[in-house]
Design a protein around this motif. Sequence first.
Motif, short mmCIF file in Angstrom:
data_model
loop_
_atom_site.label_atom_id
_atom_site.label_comp_id
_atom_site.label_asym_id
_atom_site.label_seq_id
_atom_site.Cartn_x
_atom_site.Cartn_y
_atom_site.Cartn_z
N ILE A 16 41.99 16.92 67.63
CA ILE A 16 41.53 18.23 67.15
C ILE A 16 40.00 18.24 67.07
CG2 ILE A 16 41.39 19.71 65.11
CD1 ILE A 16 44.38 19.04 64.64
N HIS A 17 39.43 17.20 66.50
CA HIS A 17 37.97 17.13 66.39
C HIS A 17 37.32 17.12 67.77
CE1 HIS A 17 34.06 15.07 66.12
NE2 HIS A 17 33.92 15.88 65.08
N TRP A 18 37.85 16.26 68.62
CA TRP A 18 37.30 16.08 69.97
C TRP A 18 37.39 17.36 70.78
CZ3 TRP A 18 40.77 12.65 73.56
CH2 TRP A 18 40.33 12.74 74.89
N PHE A 19 38.60 17.89 70.97
CA PHE A 19 38.72 19.05 71.85
C PHE A 19 38.36 20.36 71.17
CE2 PHE A 19 39.23 18.84 76.18
CZ PHE A 19 39.63 17.55 76.47
N GLY A 20 38.51 20.43 69.87
CA GLY A 20 38.00 21.60 69.17
C GLY A 20 36.50 21.71 69.35
N GLY A 21 35.84 20.58 69.27
CA GLY A 21 34.39 20.55 69.47
C GLY A 21 34.00 20.89 70.89
N VAL A 22 34.73 20.36 71.86
CA VAL A 22 34.43 20.67 73.26
C VAL A 22 34.61 22.17 73.50
CG1 VAL A 22 35.19 20.34 75.66
CG2 VAL A 22 34.99 18.37 74.14
N ALA A 23 35.68 22.74 72.97
CA ALA A 23 35.92 24.19 73.13
C ALA A 23 34.83 25.00 72.44
CB ALA A 23 37.30 24.56 72.57
N VAL A 95 42.71 12.07 80.83
CA VAL A 95 41.67 12.86 80.16
C VAL A 95 40.88 11.96 79.21
CG1 VAL A 95 41.25 14.73 78.51
CG2 VAL A 95 42.80 15.08 80.44
N TRP A 96 41.59 11.09 78.49
CA TRP A 96 40.91 10.17 77.59
C TRP A 96 39.96 9.25 78.37
CZ3 TRP A 96 41.26 4.77 77.07
CH2 TRP A 96 40.60 4.26 75.95
N ALA A 142 42.88 21.72 77.56
CA ALA A 142 43.86 22.69 77.04
C ALA A 142 45.22 22.51 77.70
CB ALA A 142 43.35 24.12 77.25
N VAL A 143 45.24 22.32 79.01
CA VAL A 143 46.51 22.10 79.72
C VAL A 143 47.16 20.80 79.23
CG1 VAL A 143 47.51 21.56 81.99
CG2 VAL A 143 45.90 23.46 81.75
N THR A 144 46.35 19.77 79.07
CA THR A 144 46.88 18.48 78.62
C THR A 144 47.41 18.58 77.19
OG1 THR A 144 45.37 17.33 80.10
CG2 THR A 144 46.32 16.05 78.30
N ALA A 145 46.67 19.24 76.31
CA ALA A 145 47.12 19.39 74.92
C ALA A 145 48.42 20.20 74.87
CB ALA A 145 46.04 20.05 74.08
N GLY A 148 51.17 18.03 76.05
CA GLY A 148 51.50 17.03 75.04
C GLY A 148 52.37 17.58 73.93
N VAL A 149 52.02 18.75 73.45
CA VAL A 149 52.82 19.35 72.37
C VAL A 149 54.20 19.71 72.88
CG1 VAL A 149 53.02 21.36 70.84
CG2 VAL A 149 50.83 20.18 71.06
N LEU A 150 54.28 20.37 74.04
CA LEU A 150 55.57 20.76 74.60
C LEU A 150 56.41 19.53 74.95
CD1 LEU A 150 54.42 23.71 76.86
CD2 LEU A 150 55.73 23.87 74.74
N GLY A 151 55.77 18.54 75.56
CA GLY A 151 56.50 17.34 75.94
C GLY A 151 57.00 16.54 74.73
N ALA A 152 56.17 16.43 73.71
CA ALA A 152 56.56 15.68 72.50
C ALA A 152 57.72 16.35 71.77
CB ALA A 152 55.36 15.55 71.56
N HIS A 153 57.89 17.64 71.99
CA HIS A 153 58.97 18.37 71.34
C HIS A 153 60.14 18.68 72.28
CE1 HIS A 153 57.05 18.80 67.45
NE2 HIS A 153 55.92 18.86 68.14
N GLY A 154 60.16 17.98 73.43
CA GLY A 154 61.32 18.05 74.31
C GLY A 154 61.41 19.26 75.21
N PHE A 155 60.35 20.04 75.35
CA PHE A 155 60.43 21.25 76.16
C PHE A 155 60.14 21.01 77.64
CE2 PHE A 155 59.75 23.05 71.93
CZ PHE A 155 60.76 23.99 71.91
N LEU A 156 59.75 19.80 78.01
CA LEU A 156 59.40 19.54 79.41
C LEU A 156 60.35 18.58 80.11
CD1 LEU A 156 55.52 19.26 79.11
CD2 LEU A 156 56.86 21.24 79.79
N GLY A 157 61.41 18.20 79.46
CA GLY A 157 62.26 17.24 80.15
C GLY A 157 63.58 17.03 79.55
#
Length: 157
Positions: A16-23, A95-96, A142-145, A148-157
Amino acid sequence: MDDVTLARAIHVLAVIHWFGGVAFVTAVILPAVAAIAEPANRLALFEAIEGRFSAQVRVSVPLAGLSGFYMGERLDAWDRFLDPAGWWLIAMVLVWLLFMAILFIVEPLLLRRWFHRRAASDPDGTFRLVQRAHWGLTAIGAVTAAGGVLGAHGFLG
């Protein structure tokens, strides 16, 4: 609270800190600098403002990677990287790695001098290049985040 939950909290806060700051830099700071400063002064003003964030993100980006690696190791989740539905895990690592390279190798050793030389001869074009690069990095993040959220919650597989 167990150690994986703590690692996940650290990971999410670091991202959040990293990409919030980039955005924020991309969508707020760069347009404000472009509107306020003369072309010859834009890069210097941007660096003065962005320098504080840059120092902070040199902590949050490694912290995101360390906590992510810890979770992967602790959960023995390495096989998920081989599953096509886990593309978002690979995207997060890429991305990291990109940001680690930019922050600790490319920017301090190459980009800083190159940008200053280029800005001396073409300040407007150099600033536009900085803006485009930031928008590209923000889009990738943004695409990666989202993945990550969708994948971690089972929406991508």
